[in-house]
Design a protein around this motif. Sequence first.
Motif, PDB file in Angstrom:
ATOM      1  N   ARG A  18       0.844  -1.204   0.000  1.00  0.00           N
ATOM      2  CA  ARG A  18       0.000   0.000   0.000  1.00  0.00           C
ATOM      3  C   ARG A  18       0.872   1.245   0.000  1.00  0.00           C
ATOM      4  O   ARG A  18       1.768   1.391   0.825  1.00  0.00           O
ATOM      5  N   ARG A  19       0.617   2.119  -0.953  1.00  0.00           N
ATOM      6  CA  ARG A  19       1.297   3.418  -1.011  1.00  0.00           C
ATOM      7  C   ARG A  19       0.503   4.431  -0.189  1.00  0.00           C
ATOM      8  O   ARG A  19      -0.634   4.201   0.142  1.00  0.00           O
ATOM      9  N   TRP A  20       1.128   5.561   0.100  1.00  0.00           N
ATOM     10  CA  TRP A  20       0.478   6.670   0.809  1.00  0.00           C
ATOM     11  C   TRP A  20      -0.024   6.234   2.191  1.00  0.00           C
ATOM     12  O   TRP A  20      -1.000   6.770   2.699  1.00  0.00           O
ATOM     13  N   THR A  29      -2.114   0.732  -4.549  1.00  0.00           N
ATOM     14  CA  THR A  29      -1.092  -0.294  -4.399  1.00  0.00           C
ATOM     15  C   THR A  29       0.086   0.018  -5.312  1.00  0.00           C
ATOM     16  O   THR A  29      -0.032   0.806  -6.256  1.00  0.00           O
ATOM     17  N   THR A  30       1.203  -0.642  -5.049  1.00  0.00           N
ATOM     18  CA  THR A  30       2.355  -0.472  -5.930  1.00  0.00           C
ATOM     19  C   THR A  30       2.052  -1.010  -7.325  1.00  0.00           C
ATOM     20  O   THR A  30       2.575  -0.481  -8.313  1.00  0.00           O
ATOM     21  N   GLY A  67       7.828  -1.841   2.812  1.00  0.00           N
ATOM     22  CA  GLY A  67       6.791  -0.847   2.595  1.00  0.00           C
ATOM     23  C   GLY A  67       7.288   0.334   1.780  1.00  0.00           C
ATOM     24  O   GLY A  67       8.440   0.399   1.370  1.00  0.00           O
ATOM     25  N   ASP A  68       6.396   1.244   1.542  1.00  0.00           N
ATOM     26  CA  ASP A  68       6.674   2.444   0.766  1.00  0.00           C
ATOM     27  C   ASP A  68       7.179   3.522   1.707  1.00  0.00           C
ATOM     28  O   ASP A  68       6.428   4.044   2.525  1.00  0.00           O
ATOM     29  N   ILE A  69       8.458   3.840   1.606  1.00  0.00           N
ATOM     30  CA  ILE A  69       9.023   4.901   2.444  1.00  0.00           C
ATOM     31  C   ILE A  69       8.722   6.234   1.763  1.00  0.00           C
ATOM     32  O   ILE A  69       9.124   6.446   0.620  1.00  0.00           O
ATOM     33  N   PRO A  70       8.018   7.135   2.434  1.00  0.00           N
ATOM     34  CA  PRO A  70       7.674   8.421   1.816  1.00  0.00           C
ATOM     35  C   PRO A  70       8.913   9.201   1.382  1.00  0.00           C
ATOM     36  O   PRO A  70       9.936   9.225   2.084  1.00  0.00           O
ATOM     37  N   LYS A 117       6.870  10.562 -10.782  1.00  0.00           N
ATOM     38  CA  LYS A 117       6.293  11.742 -10.117  1.00  0.00           C
ATOM     39  C   LYS A 117       4.979  12.167 -10.761  1.00  0.00           C
ATOM     40  O   LYS A 117       4.034  12.553 -10.067  1.00  0.00           O
ATOM     41  N   LEU A 118       4.911  12.088 -12.087  1.00  0.00           N
ATOM     42  CA  LEU A 118       3.673  12.481 -12.768  1.00  0.00           C
ATOM     43  C   LEU A 118       2.527  11.545 -12.410  1.00  0.00           C
ATOM     44  O   LEU A 118       1.391  11.988 -12.204  1.00  0.00           O
ATOM     45  N   GLU A 119       2.810  10.254 -12.288  1.00  0.00           N
ATOM     46  CA  GLU A 119       1.756   9.310 -11.894  1.00  0.00           C
ATOM     47  C   GLU A 119       1.240   9.661 -10.508  1.00  0.00           C
ATOM     48  O   GLU A 119       0.031   9.642 -10.272  1.00  0.00           O
ATOM     49  N   ALA A 120       2.133  10.011  -9.599  1.00  0.00           N
ATOM     50  CA  ALA A 120       1.708  10.409  -8.250  1.00  0.00           C
ATOM     51  C   ALA A 120       0.842  11.665  -8.324  1.00  0.00           C
ATOM     52  O   ALA A 120      -0.174  11.764  -7.625  1.00  0.00           O
ATOM     53  N   TYR A 121       1.236  12.597  -9.169  1.00  0.00           N
ATOM     54  CA  TYR A 121       0.435  13.816  -9.320  1.00  0.00           C
ATOM     55  C   TYR A 121      -0.957  13.472  -9.849  1.00  0.00           C
ATOM     56  O   TYR A 121      -1.965  13.958  -9.341  1.00  0.00           O
TER      57      TYR A 121
END
Length: 142
Positions: A18-20, A29-30, A67-70, A117-121
């Motif tokens: 799980r992201r975020w 999810t990743t 996990g996803d490290i911010p 980064k664009l996908e996150a945006y």
Amino acid sequence: MTDKFEMARKLLASGDVRRWHTTRDLNQTTAEHSWGVAMIISLYHPSPSVDLLRAALLHDCHEKMFGDIPSPIKNRWPEIKAAEEHAEVLFFHDLGLLSPYDHLSCSDLAWLDWADKLEAYYFLYGKSGQEAYDMRTNLIKS
């Protein structure tokens, strides 16, 4: 059970991370994220290489380990970022694979970073609340 079967099982399971996770009400999810990165590259890149698309799909598989490290954490503490990079190499090595970055040119690495980064945006776009707004603003600055 074949080695390929076990490798596929572990790679597929890596998409469940799980992201975020430090932000309430953001669920991704990743696997969803990595698919989005690959789609962005496919859409924007004039002729993406197979290695670049492969890296887009595999770039966060190692997060299954911890996990996803911010990003703000990795930016604040470079030693955490270095440990994550080392763990990423070990994750692929343990599966008998090279890192997905090993065959990428500098240009492809820049494309992957940009698409990540664009996908996150895109994911955060339209999400409500000050925290989502702040995250989008920080992505634009980076």
